[in-house]
Design an enzyme around this catalytic site. Structure first.
Site, PDB file in Angstrom:
ATOM      1  N   ASP A 153     108.112 107.178 -19.251  1.00  0.00           N
ATOM      2  CA  ASP A 153     108.219 108.240 -18.248  1.00  0.00           C
ATOM      3  C   ASP A 153     108.122 109.573 -18.977  1.00  0.00           C
ATOM      4  O   ASP A 153     109.073 110.005 -19.629  1.00  0.00           O
ATOM      5  CB  ASP A 153     109.564 108.137 -17.497  1.00  0.00           C
ATOM      6  CG  ASP A 153     109.637 106.902 -16.585  1.00  0.00           C
ATOM      7  OD1 ASP A 153     108.950 105.903 -16.893  1.00  0.00           O
ATOM      8  OD2 ASP A 153     110.386 106.934 -15.594  1.00  0.00           O
ATOM      9  N   LYS A 216     106.106 110.779 -10.631  1.00  0.00           N
ATOM     10  CA  LYS A 216     107.544 110.685 -10.386  1.00  0.00           C
ATOM     11  C   LYS A 216     108.067 112.077 -10.054  1.00  0.00           C
ATOM     12  O   LYS A 216     107.630 113.064 -10.649  1.00  0.00           O
ATOM     13  CB  LYS A 216     108.192 110.110 -11.650  1.00  0.00           C
ATOM     14  CG  LYS A 216     109.708 110.070 -11.678  1.00  0.00           C
ATOM     15  CD  LYS A 216     110.181 109.378 -12.977  1.00  0.00           C
ATOM     16  CE  LYS A 216     111.662 109.579 -13.230  1.00  0.00           C
ATOM     17  NZ  LYS A 216     112.119 108.977 -14.496  1.00  0.00           N
ATOM     18  N   LYS A 252     107.250 107.294  -7.741  1.00  0.00           N
ATOM     19  CA  LYS A 252     108.647 107.054  -8.099  1.00  0.00           C
ATOM     20  C   LYS A 252     109.510 108.265  -7.785  1.00  0.00           C
ATOM     21  O   LYS A 252     109.467 109.263  -8.494  1.00  0.00           O
ATOM     22  CB  LYS A 252     108.761 106.712  -9.596  1.00  0.00           C
ATOM     23  CG  LYS A 252     110.213 106.510 -10.067  1.00  0.00           C
ATOM     24  CD  LYS A 252     110.278 106.099 -11.536  1.00  0.00           C
ATOM     25  CE  LYS A 252     111.723 106.071 -12.044  1.00  0.00           C
ATOM     26  NZ  LYS A 252     111.823 105.665 -13.470  1.00  0.00           N
TER      27      LYS A 252
END
Length: 316
Positions: A153, A216, A252
């Protein structure tokens, strides 16, 4: 693994305009939607569990609490509860375990010992601010992958997004993509620090053009994290990108998602905006640390008709 990035298209990025009123109205509609009852609700809650990236990102993380997190991820809902729903042998686990780079090796070791193939995700690239040098950020990605992280991430450089340097942002994210190698890459936009919905949409597009497997919302460390209006903007970008390139990118939301009820709104949003295909961990993740405990309490209530005391639930 994402197919090759689609290349940078400045014309597409510069044409973007987001209608704020329409976004807010749509977000309100979605929140009023979820009316699933009884066993349908329980089924949706189990689906939510399988999409969770079970996360610990605290300064006091130790090998011990990372190990506990990994065990919880492999058996997220009590066996007796699953059994009473006839789900005990369906392999219900969370989607991944998410930790700091320095804890990746601990998590990999714990999961291996438990005979689990759950992926370990690591936040890298100077998380959460992304304000370290590019060289350091790239090195951090490589080290996390070497330690066994299957998902990375990354955080985008907000400075580039805020100053409209989209091509420079694209080049950076491409380098992160390369450093990830075989690992999946999720790009964190830190939407609370991007200023406008138009910027959020542009950052989403650029991150996808550079080969992100997921986009995300947040690191969870900003003052504003995953909100429904921002999600609408990001998933519409995902949809437009898919229609134009044929490439499916995952979504996400992360930060501040704590209740079972919220997780159902997120699933509803994905289903209505992107369709059933985006209701699986392949294309949808919920970044959360305390959400699982509430979902498990709701499932306990579904099975027994009463609520459990918190000490009756194994700690997440």
């Amino acid at each position: 693994i994402s197919e090759q990035n689609s290349g940078f298209d400045l014309e597409w990025v510069s044409k973007v305009r987001v209608n704020t009123q329409a976004v807010l109205k749509r977000a309100q509609q979605i929140q009023g939607r979820n009316k699933n009852k009884k066993q349908w609700q329980a089924a949706w809650l189990l689906r939510a569990v399988t999409c969770i990236d079970l996360t610990t990102l605290a300064g006091d993380d130790t090998p011990g609490n990372v190990h506990r997190l990994c065990m919880k991820a492999t058996q997220p809902v009590r066996y007796d509860l699953l059994k009473s729903m006839d789900m005990q042998d369906k392999g219900v686990t969370t989607a991944a375990v998410c930790v700091y780079p320095s804890r990746v090796a601990d998590a990999v070791k714990s999961l291996k010992a438990a005979n689990s193939s759950l992926p370990v995700a690591s936040v890298a690239t100077g998380f959460p601010a992304g304000q370290t040098s590019l060289k350091t950020r790239l090195e951090e990605v490589r080290m996390a992958v070497e330690d066994g992280a299957m998902e990375i991430d990354i955080v985008i450089n907000r400075t580039l997004a805020l100053t409209g340097q989209w091509e420079a942002m694209y080049e950076e994210v491409c380098q992160f993509r390369e450093a990830c190698g075989e690992a999946h890459m999720k790009s964190i936009l830190a939407i609370g620090e991007l200023g406008t919905y138009t910027n959020v949409y542009k950052a989403s597009l650029v991150a996808m053009m550079a080969g992100s497997d997921f986009i995300k919302t947040s690191t969870g460390k900003e003052s504003v994290n995953a909100t429904y209006p921002v999600a609408i903007v990001m998933v519409r970008a995902i949809r437009d990108y898919f229609l134009k390139t044929g490439h499916k990118v995952g979504f996400k939301p992360a930060g501040g998602i704590r209740t079972a009820k919220e997780s159902l709104v997120w699933l509803t949003l994905m289903k209505e905006e992107l369709g059933d295909e985006w209701l699986s961990p392949r294309l949808f993740r919920l970044g959360a640390s305390s959400l699982l405990a509430d979902i498990e309490r709701q499932i306990y209530h579904h099975v027994t008709g009463r609520y459990a005391a918190y000490h009756q639930m194994p700690m997440a």
